[in-house]
Design a protein around this motif. Structure first.
Motif, mmCIF file in Angstrom:
data_model
loop_
_atom_site.group_PDB
_atom_site.id
_atom_site.type_symbol
_atom_site.label_atom_id
_atom_site.label_comp_id
_atom_site.label_asym_id
_atom_site.label_seq_id
_atom_site.Cartn_x
_atom_site.Cartn_y
_atom_site.Cartn_z
ATOM 1 N N ASP A 155 40.346 34.539 37.558
ATOM 2 C CA ASP A 155 39.015 33.925 37.601
ATOM 3 C C ASP A 155 38.025 34.642 36.695
ATOM 4 O OD1 ASP A 155 38.538 36.278 38.929
ATOM 5 O OD2 ASP A 155 37.481 35.365 40.620
ATOM 6 N N SER A 166 37.278 37.849 36.855
ATOM 7 C CA SER A 166 36.714 39.040 37.495
ATOM 8 C C SER A 166 37.523 40.283 37.144
ATOM 9 C CB SER A 166 36.719 38.870 39.009
ATOM 10 O OG SER A 166 38.054 38.866 39.494
ATOM 11 N N GLU A 167 36.936 41.431 37.434
ATOM 12 C CA GLU A 167 37.620 42.710 37.207
ATOM 13 C C GLU A 167 38.938 42.754 37.973
ATOM 14 O OE1 GLU A 167 37.007 47.458 38.277
ATOM 15 O OE2 GLU A 167 35.373 46.020 38.595
ATOM 16 N N TYR A 168 38.907 42.297 39.221
ATOM 17 C CA TYR A 168 40.112 42.366 40.044
ATOM 18 C C TYR A 168 41.207 41.439 39.523
ATOM 19 C CZ TYR A 168 38.441 45.442 43.749
ATOM 20 O OH TYR A 168 38.020 46.541 44.453
ATOM 21 N N LYS A 225 39.846 40.841 45.145
ATOM 22 C CA LYS A 225 38.576 40.122 45.158
ATOM 23 C C LYS A 225 38.404 39.376 43.853
ATOM 24 C CE LYS A 225 36.309 43.723 47.909
ATOM 25 N NZ LYS A 225 35.226 44.733 47.912
ATOM 26 N N GLY A 226 37.514 38.400 43.882
ATOM 27 C CA GLY A 226 37.226 37.646 42.673
ATOM 28 C C GLY A 226 35.780 37.808 42.266
ATOM 29 N N ARG A 227 35.300 36.855 41.525
ATOM 30 C CA ARG A 227 33.920 36.922 41.039
ATOM 31 C C ARG A 227 32.979 36.731 42.213
ATOM 32 N NH1 ARG A 227 33.762 33.300 35.596
ATOM 33 N NH2 ARG A 227 32.601 35.003 34.672
ATOM 34 N N SER A 228 32.184 37.735 42.483
ATOM 35 C CA SER A 228 31.299 37.668 43.646
ATOM 36 C C SER A 228 30.349 36.479 43.558
ATOM 37 C CB SER A 228 30.503 38.970 43.785
ATOM 38 O OG SER A 228 29.758 39.217 42.600
#
Length: 309
Positions: free
Chosen positions: A177, A179-181, A278-281
């Protein structure tokens, strides 16, 4: 990502069919591995103690200190635990694993003990079966495994699926997505490709969240162009680490991330799903407890890897 990801692997096991499937998975994963330490962990939960000491009229805390208890414990380990642990070691050796294998036997609550051993001994990756431990009577996803997933925030966790084929690493789904994760998951897959030659296809998958589509457009962002950029970056990361372009494909869809990923897993004949914790907060695409929990609970045949580092 450091190669230490696979240098120390912890495998909680017992003598159940589920653990045997996890060993099968590890045998393929580690068939070419050399510089890897693998620890087989068995947790005695205390049930064996009450069964074997019914006729001894002492409190368990006192009995635990006696020679009687020590002898019963040692006999239990020798007769009931070491044989299948040694059998697992043989399976791994027969598959070609040349690394070091340790056998760890602990007592206590299964979930807490796994977390304790993993954190105190510096394991980077934990590989465990989905459910059904014989002595770990509460071992179903949502109890011990759930405790481990939520308790280990810095380790990568593989929850081995209920269906193990000859090559459980053949087809990998990699949801991203941006994101960093999710990019940590991409890095993890590149490390995985260096460890094994069993991978036949890596599908990088981006779901454009339909509920946020208009919001992104109002922000001046074309969600489909954004998705393509994320896929391109992830593919380049794999190729830069030596993964053949022939092994990589990219796909995208528009919908609700949970539903689209589950649909892709079920229809795409995947063996392994690798996801960031986790994804994009801001977009809330991949959040443990939401999408990733849905994958864990609905895609039971596949192995699911939750990547924390």
């Amino acid at each position: 990502m450091s190669k230490s990801t696979f240098e120390k692997i912890l495998m909680p096991v017992d003598n159940s069919d589920n653990s045997k499937r996890a060993i099968k998975f590890a045998s393929v994963l580690l068939s070419k591995a050399e510089n890897v330490e693998l620890s087989l962990l068995y947790v005695m939960t205390g049930g064996y103690l009450s069964e074997r000491m019914k006729n001894i009229d002492f409190r368990a805390e006192l009995v635990r200190q006696t020679e009687v208890f020590k002898k019963i414990r040692a006999k239990h380990i020798e007769e009931n635990i070491m044989p299948f642990l040694s059998g697992y070691e043989k399976n791994l050796r027969d598959a070609g694993f040349k690394g070091v294998i340790y056998k760890i036997i602990e007592e206590g609550d299964a979930g807490n003990k796994i977390i304790e051993v993993a954190t105190q001994k510096g394991f980077k990756t934990v590989v465990m079966s989905r459910r059904g431990m014989s002595e770990w009577k509460s071992y179903v996803l949502g109890s011990v495994s759930n405790k481990v997933i939520h308790g280990l925030l810095n380790e990568n966790i593989y929850i081995v699926g209920q269906k193990i084929v000859d090559n459980p690493l053949a087809r990998i789904l990699l949801p991203v997505d941006g994101s960093e994760y999710s990019f940590k998951a991409v890095e993890h897959v590149s490390n995985l490709a260096k460890l094994t030659n069993a991978i036949e296809r890596i599908t990088i998958f981006r779901v454009i969240n339909v509920s946020l589509y208009l919001e992104r457009v109002r922000q001046g962002i074309d969600p489909e162009i954004e998705a393509e950029e994320i896929l391109t970056k992830a593919k380049k990361m794999l190729q830069d680490e030596g993964v053949s372009a022939q092994l990589i494909e990219t796909k995208s869809s528009v919908g609700f991330p949970k539903d689209e990923i589950i649909k892709e897993v079920q229809e795409g004949n995947y063996n392994l799903v690798v996801m960031g914790r986790k994804g994009r907060s801001a977009l809330k695409d991949l959040v443990l407890g939401g999408v990733s929990s849905a994958i864990l609970n609905n895609c039971t045949d596949q192995t699911v890897a939750i990547i924390n580092q």
